[in-house]
Design an enzyme around this catalytic site. Sequence first.
Site, PDB file in Angstrom:
ATOM      1  N   SER A  52       0.811  -1.219   0.000  1.00 57.87           N
ATOM      2  CA  SER A  52       0.000   0.000   0.000  1.00 57.87           C
ATOM      3  C   SER A  52       0.844   1.269   0.000  1.00 57.87           C
ATOM      4  O   SER A  52       0.450   2.276  -0.591  1.00 57.87           O
ATOM      5  CB  SER A  52      -0.980   0.008   1.168  1.00 57.87           C
ATOM      6  OG  SER A  52      -0.296   0.010   2.400  1.00 57.87           O
ATOM      7  N   GLN A  70       4.414  -8.391  -1.857  1.00 55.73           N
ATOM      8  CA  GLN A  70       4.296  -9.486  -0.893  1.00 55.73           C
ATOM      9  C   GLN A  70       3.537 -10.625  -1.553  1.00 55.73           C
ATOM     10  O   GLN A  70       2.793 -10.412  -2.511  1.00 55.73           O
ATOM     11  CB  GLN A  70       3.584  -9.014   0.363  1.00 55.73           C
ATOM     12  CG  GLN A  70       2.227  -8.412   0.118  1.00 55.73           C
ATOM     13  CD  GLN A  70       1.702  -7.657   1.319  1.00 55.73           C
ATOM     14  OE1 GLN A  70       2.076  -7.921   2.440  1.00 55.73           O
ATOM     15  NE2 GLN A  70       0.819  -6.704   1.087  1.00 55.73           N
ATOM     16  N   GLU A  89       4.589  -7.117 -13.431  1.00 57.61           N
ATOM     17  CA  GLU A  89       4.126  -6.221 -14.503  1.00 57.61           C
ATOM     18  C   GLU A  89       3.838  -4.875 -13.865  1.00 57.61           C
ATOM     19  O   GLU A  89       2.741  -4.619 -13.402  1.00 57.61           O
ATOM     20  CB  GLU A  89       2.875  -6.774 -15.180  1.00 57.61           C
ATOM     21  CG  GLU A  89       3.052  -8.139 -15.777  1.00 57.61           C
ATOM     22  CD  GLU A  89       2.351  -9.213 -14.967  1.00 57.61           C
ATOM     23  OE1 GLU A  89       1.635  -8.873 -14.010  1.00 57.61           O
ATOM     24  OE2 GLU A  89       2.506 -10.382 -15.309  1.00 57.61           O
TER      25      GLU A  89
END
Length: 171
Positions: free
Chosen positions: A102, A149, A130
């Site tokens: 995040s 992660q 990507e």
Amino acid sequence: MGILTRSEILRLIEERALVIEPFDPSQVGPASIDLHLGREFRIFRPAREIFHVTDEADHRLVTELVEVEDYFLLLPGQAVLGITEERITLPDDICGWIQGRSRFARVGLMVHVTANFMQPGMVRTRQVLEMNNAGPIPLAIHPGTAICQIILEECTGRARYEGRFQGQEHP
């Protein structure tokens, strides 16, 4: 069946059923494992012709491999393929999901655009990322950063990945 927590992840690593190389226990969170960005990137060449998306499509035909020491500058709207430092081996009853972090998403960095699934039974495979800059500012992305992660999940039944990206070393 469900998502593996820290104690289960560490147990599987101790038993060598799950292998992550290189590995440090500090990478393991409550229910995920941090992975670090490698030094290699695949950048897209300027378009000169149409690229046909078929079962035979090969991304290497429209990209070139570069290696960076300090950072890679990802411009707004730019897409690039990165790769993790870690090589992962999953047992045949565990699959995984790559997720962005995040802290980086908040500045517009998307770590995986579509292909975030890790097949059960994959062996010594580095994960291609990507990456896309969906934000309005250029981003300097640094090798060695805990960029994403993985979340591991128990499968119902057993399966072994034998596809063309088994053991991949480069983006």
